[in-house]
Scaffold this active site. Structure first.
Site, PDB file in Angstrom:
ATOM      1  N   ARG A   1       0.738  -1.030   0.048  1.00 44.48           N
ATOM      2  CA  ARG A   1      -0.056   0.030  -0.043  1.00 44.48           C
ATOM      3  C   ARG A   1       0.948   1.189  -0.199  1.00 44.48           C
ATOM      4  O   ARG A   1       0.552   2.117  -0.717  1.00 44.48           O
ATOM      5  CB  ARG A   1      -0.940   0.085   1.222  1.00 44.48           C
ATOM      6  CG  ARG A   1      -1.869   1.158   1.008  1.00 44.48           C
ATOM      7  CD  ARG A   1      -3.208   1.085   2.254  1.00 44.48           C
ATOM      8  NE  ARG A   1      -2.406   1.285   3.508  1.00 44.48           N
ATOM      9  CZ  ARG A   1      -3.389   0.831   4.726  1.00 44.48           C
ATOM     10  NH1 ARG A   1      -4.254   0.809   4.725  1.00 44.48           N
ATOM     11  NH2 ARG A   1      -2.676   1.238   5.829  1.00 44.48           N
TER      12      ARG A   1
ATOM     13  N   LYS B   1      -2.573   7.048   1.130  1.00 44.19           N
ATOM     14  CA  LYS B   1      -2.249   7.591   2.347  1.00 44.19           C
ATOM     15  C   LYS B   1      -1.195   8.661   2.614  1.00 44.19           C
ATOM     16  O   LYS B   1      -0.061   8.362   2.794  1.00 44.19           O
ATOM     17  CB  LYS B   1      -1.949   6.136   3.294  1.00 44.19           C
ATOM     18  CG  LYS B   1      -2.149   6.282   4.738  1.00 44.19           C
ATOM     19  CD  LYS B   1      -2.010   4.754   5.321  1.00 44.19           C
ATOM     20  CE  LYS B   1      -2.122   4.821   6.728  1.00 44.19           C
ATOM     21  NZ  LYS B   1      -3.034   5.549   7.425  1.00 44.19           N
TER      22      LYS B   1
ATOM     23  N   GLU C   1     -15.907   6.399   5.867  1.00 45.04           N
ATOM     24  CA  GLU C   1     -15.069   5.627   6.931  1.00 45.04           C
ATOM     25  C   GLU C   1     -15.148   6.738   8.065  1.00 45.04           C
ATOM     26  O   GLU C   1     -15.401   7.901   8.116  1.00 45.04           O
ATOM     27  CB  GLU C   1     -13.742   5.424   6.286  1.00 45.04           C
ATOM     28  CG  GLU C   1     -12.990   6.546   5.739  1.00 45.04           C
ATOM     29  CD  GLU C   1     -11.658   6.208   5.158  1.00 45.04           C
ATOM     30  OE1 GLU C   1     -11.220   5.025   5.439  1.00 45.04           O
ATOM     31  OE2 GLU C   1     -11.000   6.923   4.261  1.00 45.04           O
TER      32      GLU C   1
HETATM   33  N1  PXG Z   1      -8.982   4.859   7.174  1.00 43.70           N
HETATM   34  C1  PXG Z   1      -8.148   5.931   7.291  1.00 43.70           C
HETATM   35  C2  PXG Z   1      -8.505   7.040   6.839  1.00 43.70           C
HETATM   36  C3  PXG Z   1      -7.049   5.684   8.017  1.00 43.70           C
HETATM   37  O1  PXG Z   1      -6.003   6.593   8.028  1.00 43.70           O
HETATM   38  C4  PXG Z   1      -7.707   3.223   8.167  1.00 43.70           C
HETATM   39  C5  PXG Z   1      -8.773   3.618   7.581  1.00 43.70           C
HETATM   40  C6  PXG Z   1      -7.546   1.731   8.802  1.00 43.70           C
HETATM   41  O2  PXG Z   1      -6.526   1.266   7.905  1.00 43.70           O
HETATM   42  P1  PXG Z   1      -5.586  -0.095   8.559  1.00 43.70           P
HETATM   43  O3  PXG Z   1      -4.844  -0.388   7.306  1.00 43.70           O
HETATM   44  O4  PXG Z   1      -4.748   0.648   9.819  1.00 43.70           O
HETATM   45  O5  PXG Z   1      -6.536  -0.966   8.872  1.00 43.70           O
HETATM   46  C7  PXG Z   1      -6.823   4.353   8.642  1.00 43.70           C
HETATM   47  C8  PXG Z   1      -5.604   4.009   9.371  1.00 43.70           C
HETATM   48  C9  PXG Z   1      -4.440   6.280  14.422  1.00 43.70           C
HETATM   49  C10 PXG Z   1      -4.128   6.553  12.973  1.00 43.70           C
HETATM   50  O6  PXG Z   1      -3.557   6.958  15.243  1.00 43.70           O
HETATM   51  C11 PXG Z   1      -4.440   5.552  11.972  1.00 43.70           C
HETATM   52  C12 PXG Z   1      -4.111   5.689  10.600  1.00 43.70           C
HETATM   53  C13 PXG Z   1      -3.394   6.875  10.256  1.00 43.70           C
HETATM   54  C14 PXG Z   1      -2.688   7.628  11.190  1.00 43.70           C
HETATM   55  C15 PXG Z   1      -3.193   7.536  12.554  1.00 43.70           C
HETATM   56  O7  PXG Z   1      -5.177   5.632  14.732  1.00 43.70           O
HETATM   57  N2  PXG Z   1      -4.493   5.208   9.576  1.00 43.70           N
END
Ligand code: PXG
Length: 285
Positions: A52, A151, A184
């Site tokens: 990713r 991301k 989301e």
């Molecule tokens: N949606 C968004 C917009 C995200 O930033 C997820 C879904 C979940 O993705 P994963 O791959 O982790 O299952 C994210 C995750 C935090 C944090 O502190 C989380 C994310 C980015 C920055 C901080 O919880 N991304």
């Protein structure tokens, strides 16, 4: 012990781990990142996260100056140097140091940063009793402006949504897409349960393709729970039997109230509990 941070091949003490103020990641949010977890010293789904990351970088025409294998070795070495078993890993690739103008071509070398640290999960109470969330007025990025699949270091609209949620004393906030559909949360994907089936918005609804989301879809299918990607409205969420969120940091969190509407019986549902159990087994397997 002072935490060590990896920058471009060298480990620095946390207080000495610095990049230039001319870095376009700092000046313009020009870069990409990943957030991963390690359990018992091994990174959960590293390959998917690196795929990713490379995909995000490609979408902003940023070439990462190392191979995925080298990155994987660097992540493991940084974790080992910090003696972290159960932790959180933040990978940041910025466009690098350049001039004050926007031109990315003036940034010859991307900066590669790997931070490994310990993670504070939500309080246990949220996992036991469920979360209350609200919907933000701030929407997820329009795919034609900044594709939510990237991301990127530009998280400002998610931060604005988070601020709205915090004002309502909610630790996570639901975001809609530009068509008014459920997308989301600010850092988590959303699932709902309807008629015993698990539903989550498709990537085309303007969501990040979460690694945890992918793992949950596999776990559900393997457990005989029907799971589908489906566009959904806020009413679909309000009337769902169960709602839960997924993310690397949060893992699986039940939601019991959305915009003041109680979900189901107001307690975490059976399918949510089943998925959370399966995820706990998977992450250490
Ligand atoms: N949606 C968004 C917009 C995200 O930033 C997820 C879904 C979940 O993705 P994963 O791959 O982790 O299952 C994210 C995750 C935090 C944090 O502190 C989380 C994310 C980015 C920055 C901080 O919880 N991304």
């Amino acid at each position: 012990m002072t935490l060590k941070v990896y920058i471009n091949g060298t480990l620095y003490n946390k207080e000495d781990a610095k990049v230039s103020v001319y870095d376009h990641g700092f000046l313009y949010g020009d870069g990409v990142f990943e957030g991963m977890r390690s359990y018992a010293g091994s990174v959960f789904r590293m390959k998917e996260h690196l795929d990713r990351l490379w995909d995000s970088a490609e979408r902003i025409q940023l070439e990462i100056p190392m191979t995925k294998e080298e990155m994987s070795d660097a992540v493991n070495a940084t974790l080992a140097a910090n003696e972290i078993e159960d932790g959180y890993i933040r990978l940041v690739i910025s466009r690098g140091e350049g001039t004050l103008g926007l031109d990315p071509n003036k940034c010859p070398t991307p900066n590669i940063v790997i931070i490994t640290d310990f993670i504070t999960l939500y309080p246990e109470e949220f996992y036991q009793n469920g979360l209350e969330i609200v919907t933000a007025k701030t929407i997820r990025n329009h795919p034609g402006a900044l594709d939510p699949r990237i991301k990127s270091l530009n998280y400002l609209n998610n931060i604005l949504a988070k601020i709205e949620g915090l004002a309502a004393v909610c630790v996570e906030t639901l975001m809609l897409n530009h068509q008014g559909e459920v997308a989301e949360c600010t850092g988590d994907n959303i699932f709902i349960v309807r008629d015993g089936k698990l539903l989550t918005p498709p990537v085309e609804a303007g969501v990040l393709e979460g690694i945890t989301r992918g793992a949950v879809m596999e776990l559900a299918a393997g457990d005989g729970i029907q799971v589908m990607e489906s566009r959904m409205t806020l009413d679909d969420v309000y009337s769902a039997a169960e709602v839960f969120l997924t993310g690397s940091a949060a893992e699986i969190v039940p939601v019991i109230k959305v915009d003041g509407n109680q979900i189901g019986d107001g307690i975490p549902g059976l399918i949510t509990r089943r998925i959370a159990d399966l995820y706990t087994q998977l992450r250490v397997s």
